[in-house]
Design a protein around this motif. Structure first.
Motif, PDB file in Angstrom:
ATOM      1  N   PHE A 169       0.844  -1.187   0.000  1.00 30.00           N
ATOM      2  CA  PHE A 169       0.000   0.000   0.000  1.00 30.00           C
ATOM      3  C   PHE A 169       0.883   1.241   0.000  1.00 30.00           C
ATOM      4  CE2 PHE A 169       0.759  -0.741   4.524  1.00 30.00           C
ATOM      5  CZ  PHE A 169       0.915   0.530   5.058  1.00 30.00           C
ATOM      6  N   VAL A 170       0.325   2.311  -0.549  1.00 27.40           N
ATOM      7  CA  VAL A 170       0.999   3.608  -0.609  1.00 27.40           C
ATOM      8  C   VAL A 170      -0.007   4.678  -0.237  1.00 27.40           C
ATOM      9  CG1 VAL A 170       1.924   5.361  -2.193  1.00 27.40           C
ATOM     10  CG2 VAL A 170       2.775   3.016  -2.319  1.00 27.40           C
ATOM     11  N   TYR A 171       0.432   5.660   0.527  1.00 29.16           N
ATOM     12  CA  TYR A 171      -0.409   6.829   0.787  1.00 29.16           C
ATOM     13  C   TYR A 171       0.410   8.077   0.523  1.00 29.16           C
ATOM     14  CZ  TYR A 171       2.085   7.227   5.235  1.00 29.16           C
ATOM     15  OH  TYR A 171       3.063   7.352   6.197  1.00 29.16           O
ATOM     16  N   ALA A 172      -0.267   9.138   0.142  1.00 31.25           N
ATOM     17  CA  ALA A 172       0.383  10.428  -0.083  1.00 31.25           C
ATOM     18  C   ALA A 172      -0.620  11.522   0.204  1.00 31.25           C
ATOM     19  CB  ALA A 172       0.889  10.532  -1.525  1.00 31.25           C
ATOM     20  N   ALA A 173      -0.134  12.653   0.649  1.00 29.07           N
ATOM     21  CA  ALA A 173      -1.026  13.764   0.952  1.00 29.07           C
ATOM     22  C   ALA A 173      -0.296  15.082   0.836  1.00 29.07           C
ATOM     23  CB  ALA A 173      -1.610  13.620   2.367  1.00 29.07           C
ATOM     24  N   ALA A 174      -1.060  16.107   0.507  1.00 26.62           N
ATOM     25  CA  ALA A 174      -0.592  17.493   0.580  1.00 26.62           C
ATOM     26  C   ALA A 174      -1.304  18.135   1.750  1.00 26.62           C
ATOM     27  CB  ALA A 174      -0.913  18.228  -0.713  1.00 26.62           C
ATOM     28  N   LEU A 175      -0.570  18.827   2.582  1.00 23.10           N
ATOM     29  CA  LEU A 175      -1.139  19.497   3.737  1.00 23.10           C
ATOM     30  C   LEU A 175      -0.723  20.957   3.745  1.00 23.10           C
ATOM     31  CD1 LEU A 175      -0.011  16.445   4.771  1.00 23.10           C
ATOM     32  CD2 LEU A 175      -1.438  17.094   6.701  1.00 23.10           C
ATOM     33  N   ALA A 176      -1.580  21.784   4.308  1.00 24.27           N
ATOM     34  CA  ALA A 176      -1.297  23.214   4.402  1.00 24.27           C
ATOM     35  C   ALA A 176      -1.436  23.653   5.847  1.00 24.27           C
ATOM     36  CB  ALA A 176      -2.253  24.010   3.519  1.00 24.27           C
ATOM     37  N   THR A 177      -0.735  24.718   6.198  1.00 19.02           N
ATOM     38  CA  THR A 177      -0.838  25.303   7.521  1.00 19.02           C
ATOM     39  C   THR A 177      -0.896  26.813   7.388  1.00 19.02           C
ATOM     40  OG1 THR A 177       0.216  25.512   9.702  1.00 19.02           O
ATOM     41  CG2 THR A 177       1.668  25.319   7.797  1.00 19.02           C
ATOM     42  N   GLU A 178      -1.565  27.449   8.314  1.00 18.91           N
ATOM     43  CA  GLU A 178      -1.634  28.909   8.312  1.00 18.91           C
ATOM     44  C   GLU A 178      -0.448  29.526   9.038  1.00 18.91           C
ATOM     45  OE1 GLU A 178      -3.707  30.929   6.636  1.00 18.91           O
ATOM     46  OE2 GLU A 178      -4.264  29.013   5.725  1.00 18.91           O
ATOM     47  N   ALA A 179       0.390  28.693   9.621  1.00 18.38           N
ATOM     48  CA  ALA A 179       1.575  29.227  10.290  1.00 18.38           C
ATOM     49  C   ALA A 179       2.425  29.987   9.277  1.00 18.38           C
ATOM     50  CB  ALA A 179       2.381  28.089  10.913  1.00 18.38           C
ATOM     51  N   SER A 180       3.107  31.012   9.734  1.00 16.50           N
ATOM     52  CA  SER A 180       3.889  31.843   8.821  1.00 16.50           C
ATOM     53  C   SER A 180       4.996  31.053   8.146  1.00 16.50           C
ATOM     54  CB  SER A 180       4.494  33.033   9.578  1.00 16.50           C
ATOM     55  OG  SER A 180       5.325  32.579  10.634  1.00 16.50           O
ATOM     56  N   HIS A 181       5.505  30.034   8.811  1.00 16.89           N
ATOM     57  CA  HIS A 181       6.484  29.149   8.207  1.00 16.89           C
ATOM     58  C   HIS A 181       6.486  27.857   8.995  1.00 16.89           C
ATOM     59  CE1 HIS A 181       8.834  30.540  11.634  1.00 16.89           C
ATOM     60  NE2 HIS A 181       9.675  29.548  11.411  1.00 16.89           N
ATOM     61  N   ILE A 182       7.086  26.825   8.441  1.00 18.93           N
ATOM     62  CA  ILE A 182       7.218  25.550   9.129  1.00 18.93           C
ATOM     63  C   ILE A 182       8.540  25.555   9.867  1.00 18.93           C
ATOM     64  CG2 ILE A 182       7.389  23.060   8.827  1.00 18.93           C
ATOM     65  CD1 ILE A 182       5.674  23.416   6.297  1.00 18.93           C
TER      66      ILE A 182
END
Length: 275
Positions: A229-242
């Motif tokens: 199995f394989v999983y992938a995702a794109a995630l976003a954050t409202e933080a100014s930077h990671i």
């Protein structure tokens, strides 16, 4: 820790990350027809019912936030300039994977495995919804002895961090030997996005695998084929930077179900990963 990010930041997902991912290997593929490369299109979230069974999709992948898991070692990212920092809130914006064509898969595996590539048959080859600086997809393949390899792709080139690539096999099984964990990684893409990717092996009796992220209960279907199995995702954050020191991000958790829809494995409840 692997440096695998924009601006040489540390990878958000250690190759040996706990509790979720653990690294695993590379894949090789025989040239012929790459039969399965499923997973095209947007993966719709599956909500877990009180009994732990997945129910129909109730929202798009962009709906809702995937909060950093406090039990899973999510790093804290300040979301404001105030005195106390709060954990970053991540939103899954896409679970979409797209198939890699057979010719490109062959080139990925050849560059990844060299002369050994001809021994393997690819079972999954997909691109991730976001491309990081170093990778944009994955190919998982298996040989006649049932030994898996995992190759991360960048264009038509492949790479395995494991030596030998079959090192992923039997390296980390969850309790009950229902799910085996291969490589799992994450990388910042720009300043407010994360790309995540992981893979593994499942035992007989597993009919469906889903992934949840952090404390968010939504579950997203994994791509399954040939025992992998394989999983992938794109995630976003409202933080100014990671934050470069945020090496966790929201942990992905594996859930496995049998043909009747009963949950037979939940990584969040697996004592193997308790901290």
């Amino acid at each position: 820790m692997k440096i695998d990010a924009e601006d040489n930041r540390p990878s958000l997902r250690s190759r040996w990350g706990v509790p979720v991912a653990v690294a695993a290997g590379v894949a090789t593929l025989s040239i012929g027809a790459v039969a399965v490369f499923s997973g095209a299109g947007e993966a719709q979230p599956v909500l877990a019912s009180p009994a732990g069974n997945p129910t129909g999709a109730a929202a798009s992948p962009s709906a809702g936030a995937a909060h950093g898991s406090t039990s899973g070692g999510t790093g804290g990212t300040s979301s404001s300039g105030q005195g106390s920092s709060a954990p970053a809130v991540y939103t899954v914006t896409s679970g979409k994977t797209t198939p890699i064509d057979a010719g490109t898969v062959t080139r990925i595996l050849s560059s990844c495995l060299g002369a050994d590539a001809s021994r393997y048959h690819a079972v999954i080859g997909v691109r991730t919804p976001l491309a990081s600086k170093d990778w944009d997809g994955v190919v998982v393949a298996v040989d006649s002895a049932g030994q898996y390899v995992q190759c991360e792709s960048k264009g038509d080139k492949g790479n395995s961090p494991d030596s030998p690539p079959t090192f992923i096999n039997n390296r980390l099984w969850g309790t009950g030997r229902t799910i085996a964990y291969f490589d799992s990684i994450g990388s910042p893409v720009g300043k407010k996005q994360l790309a995540m990717l992981g893979a593994g092996h499942y035992a007989s009796g597993v009919a469906r695998i889903t992934i949840s992220y952090g404390d968010d209960p939504k579950q997203y279907p994994a791509v399954m084929a040939g025992g992998a199995f394989v999983y992938a995702a794109a995630l976003a954050t409202e933080a100014s930077h990671i934050d470069p020191m945020d090496v966790g991000g929201p942990n992905p958790y594996v859930h496995a179900f049998d043909a009747s829809g009963k949950e037979i494995y939940n990584q969040q409840k697996d004592p193997q990963f308790a901290r």
